[in-house]
Design a protein around this motif. Sequence first.
Motif, PDB file in Angstrom:
ATOM      1  N   VAL A  61      23.838  52.140  36.786  1.00  0.00           N
ATOM      2  CA  VAL A  61      23.257  53.310  37.320  1.00  0.00           C
ATOM      3  C   VAL A  61      21.985  53.664  36.448  1.00  0.00           C
ATOM      4  CG1 VAL A  61      23.418  55.767  37.977  1.00  0.00           C
ATOM      5  CG2 VAL A  61      25.449  54.279  38.379  1.00  0.00           C
ATOM      6  N   LEU A  62      20.903  53.776  37.111  1.00  0.00           N
ATOM      7  CA  LEU A  62      19.648  54.399  36.451  1.00  0.00           C
ATOM      8  C   LEU A  62      19.602  55.902  36.920  1.00  0.00           C
ATOM      9  CD1 LEU A  62      17.014  51.684  36.828  1.00  0.00           C
ATOM     10  CD2 LEU A  62      18.279  52.020  34.577  1.00  0.00           C
ATOM     11  N   CYS A  63      19.565  56.738  35.786  1.00  0.00           N
ATOM     12  CA  CYS A  63      19.093  58.027  36.145  1.00  0.00           C
ATOM     13  C   CYS A  63      18.288  58.881  35.263  1.00  0.00           C
ATOM     14  CB  CYS A  63      20.278  59.013  36.749  1.00  0.00           C
ATOM     15  SG  CYS A  63      21.401  59.087  34.821  1.00  0.00           S
ATOM     16  N   GLY A  64      17.889  60.022  35.310  1.00  0.00           N
ATOM     17  CA  GLY A  64      17.187  60.931  34.508  1.00  0.00           C
ATOM     18  C   GLY A  64      17.658  62.082  34.034  1.00  0.00           C
ATOM     19  N   ALA A  65      17.516  62.478  32.482  1.00  0.00           N
ATOM     20  CA  ALA A  65      17.897  63.747  32.142  1.00  0.00           C
ATOM     21  C   ALA A  65      16.855  64.874  32.526  1.00  0.00           C
ATOM     22  CB  ALA A  65      18.118  63.748  30.777  1.00  0.00           C
ATOM     23  N   GLY A  66      17.369  66.092  32.568  1.00  0.00           N
ATOM     24  CA  GLY A  66      16.494  67.113  32.866  1.00  0.00           C
ATOM     25  C   GLY A  66      16.083  67.290  34.203  1.00  0.00           C
ATOM     26  N   PRO A  67      14.691  67.645  34.608  1.00  0.00           N
ATOM     27  CA  PRO A  67      14.207  68.059  35.931  1.00  0.00           C
ATOM     28  C   PRO A  67      13.657  66.885  36.730  1.00  0.00           C
ATOM     29  CG  PRO A  67      12.589  68.665  34.391  1.00  0.00           C
ATOM     30  CD  PRO A  67      13.787  68.216  33.705  1.00  0.00           C
ATOM     31  N   ALA A  68      13.614  65.608  35.978  1.00  0.00           N
ATOM     32  CA  ALA A  68      13.200  64.697  36.890  1.00  0.00           C
ATOM     33  C   ALA A  68      13.952  63.230  36.614  1.00  0.00           C
ATOM     34  CB  ALA A  68      11.567  64.363  36.590  1.00  0.00           C
ATOM     35  N   PHE A  69      13.710  62.159  37.737  1.00  0.00           N
ATOM     36  CA  PHE A  69      14.012  60.844  37.181  1.00  0.00           C
ATOM     37  C   PHE A  69      13.118  60.224  36.160  1.00  0.00           C
ATOM     38  CE2 PHE A  69      13.655  56.396  38.431  1.00  0.00           C
ATOM     39  CZ  PHE A  69      15.000  55.865  37.976  1.00  0.00           C
ATOM     40  N   MET A  70      11.755  60.258  36.756  1.00  0.00           N
ATOM     41  CA  MET A  70      10.757  59.453  35.702  1.00  0.00           C
ATOM     42  C   MET A  70       9.473  59.978  36.395  1.00  0.00           C
ATOM     43  SD  MET A  70      10.120  55.827  34.184  1.00  0.00           S
ATOM     44  CE  MET A  70      11.463  55.720  33.118  1.00  0.00           C
ATOM     45  N   ALA A  71       8.532  60.564  35.784  1.00  0.00           N
ATOM     46  CA  ALA A  71       7.236  60.881  36.135  1.00  0.00           C
ATOM     47  C   ALA A  71       6.041  59.921  35.875  1.00  0.00           C
ATOM     48  CB  ALA A  71       7.014  62.216  35.531  1.00  0.00           C
ATOM     49  N   GLY A  72       6.593  58.428  35.609  1.00  0.00           N
ATOM     50  CA  GLY A  72       5.664  57.371  35.230  1.00  0.00           C
ATOM     51  C   GLY A  72       5.586  57.053  33.862  1.00  0.00           C
ATOM     52  N   GLY A  73       4.440  56.326  33.379  1.00  0.00           N
ATOM     53  CA  GLY A  73       4.195  56.088  32.075  1.00  0.00           C
ATOM     54  C   GLY A  73       3.669  57.050  31.423  1.00  0.00           C
ATOM     55  N   ASP A  74       4.105  56.987  30.060  1.00  0.00           N
ATOM     56  CA  ASP A  74       3.231  58.003  29.135  1.00  0.00           C
ATOM     57  C   ASP A  74       1.814  57.939  28.866  1.00  0.00           C
ATOM     58  OD1 ASP A  74       4.004  60.170  26.822  1.00  0.00           O
ATOM     59  OD2 ASP A  74       3.069  58.619  25.840  1.00  0.00           O
ATOM     60  N   LEU A  75       1.142  58.945  29.436  1.00  0.00           N
ATOM     61  CA  LEU A  75      -0.230  58.648  29.505  1.00  0.00           C
ATOM     62  C   LEU A  75      -0.956  58.796  28.309  1.00  0.00           C
ATOM     63  CD1 LEU A  75      -1.321  60.395  33.042  1.00  0.00           C
ATOM     64  CD2 LEU A  75      -0.979  57.947  32.475  1.00  0.00           C
ATOM     65  N   ALA A  76      -0.398  59.535  27.356  1.00  0.00           N
ATOM     66  CA  ALA A  76      -0.849  59.769  25.940  1.00  0.00           C
ATOM     67  C   ALA A  76      -0.804  58.339  25.322  1.00  0.00           C
ATOM     68  CB  ALA A  76      -0.040  60.609  25.048  1.00  0.00           C
ATOM     69  N   THR A  77       0.086  57.464  25.545  1.00  0.00           N
ATOM     70  CA  THR A  77       0.181  56.227  24.843  1.00  0.00           C
ATOM     71  C   THR A  77      -1.223  55.591  25.430  1.00  0.00           C
ATOM     72  OG1 THR A  77       2.443  55.988  24.859  1.00  0.00           O
ATOM     73  CG2 THR A  77       1.594  54.015  24.825  1.00  0.00           C
ATOM     74  N   LEU A  78      -1.372  55.420  26.820  1.00  0.00           N
ATOM     75  CA  LEU A  78      -2.299  54.908  27.480  1.00  0.00           C
ATOM     76  C   LEU A  78      -3.848  55.253  27.121  1.00  0.00           C
ATOM     77  CD1 LEU A  78      -0.656  54.347  30.970  1.00  0.00           C
ATOM     78  CD2 LEU A  78      -0.899  52.654  29.246  1.00  0.00           C
ATOM     79  N   ARG A  79      -3.761  56.497  27.007  1.00  0.00           N
ATOM     80  CA  ARG A  79      -5.123  57.163  26.601  1.00  0.00           C
ATOM     81  C   ARG A  79      -5.632  56.573  25.239  1.00  0.00           C
ATOM     82  NH1 ARG A  79      -6.437  63.655  26.262  1.00  0.00           N
ATOM     83  NH2 ARG A  79      -8.733  63.704  26.485  1.00  0.00           N
TER      84      ARG A  79
END
Length: 267
Positions: A61-79
């Motif tokens: 099973v894949l799931c997420g802690a807190g308020p979301a499953f996953m909001a995408g990639g970490d944009l700070a890493t990409l920026r």
Amino acid sequence: MSPSTWPPGPDAPLQLERDGGVATLRFNRPHALNAVDVPMARALLNAVQALAADRSVRAVVLCGAGPAFMAGGDLATLRADPLRGAADLLGPLNAALMVLAAMDAPLIAQVHGVAAGAGLSLMLQADFVFAAEGTRFNLAYVNLGTSCDVGASWALPRLVGLRRALEIAMLGETLSSADAERLGLVNRVLAAGELEAEVSAFAQRLALGPTVALGRLRRLMRASFERDLPTQLAAEAAAFAECAGTEDFKAGIEAFFTKKPAQFMGR
């Protein structure tokens, strides 16, 4: 087996929980809506490699802690460094997907809050998706000026057809849980309070099934889009022969003749 959690510590970017034959991978950056960064991507790869080597794992099973499953990639890493950041993220993520696809254990996504960008791409790779009412879905890449990744261009057209896939990808619009169910992106939409219990029961049901046969089925279905009928018939015959040599097949045949429920052991 009583539930246990690895790796230790509440701050690990990924939690691996075990309950019998069911392994749950929980993304654990709730403060960032579980946006995947490099440590989480590497933790996912390490975790699925460990699961693939463990024959007692019979559903994931894949799931997420807190308020979301996953909001995408970490944009700070990409920026900070777009090319290096993308390579560092996609290397382990893509490798993890290949490991999951090769496993016999079925993959279930338990989705709530938001599934966007890489989160939606990961969700699309699951065999089954259960979503909470009110969940929002957005492929999102085009809104950042980029194409998709993490297998979205492979999975999305297979699920919704080419024209719908292009619309979802190119417009970058947010879809509701009702939209996702209508389009076939998810199997079921459930009340938020019922989601975890329903997924747990479903995963346990799969974990009691003939795991080798389930693995052959998931790979046969996925590969069928690239094969002509003769090739697929040959692949089916080979898979059936492999299943016929398992203890579960013997148990299933015996259960048919004795009129008793089969007790599958996953081997």
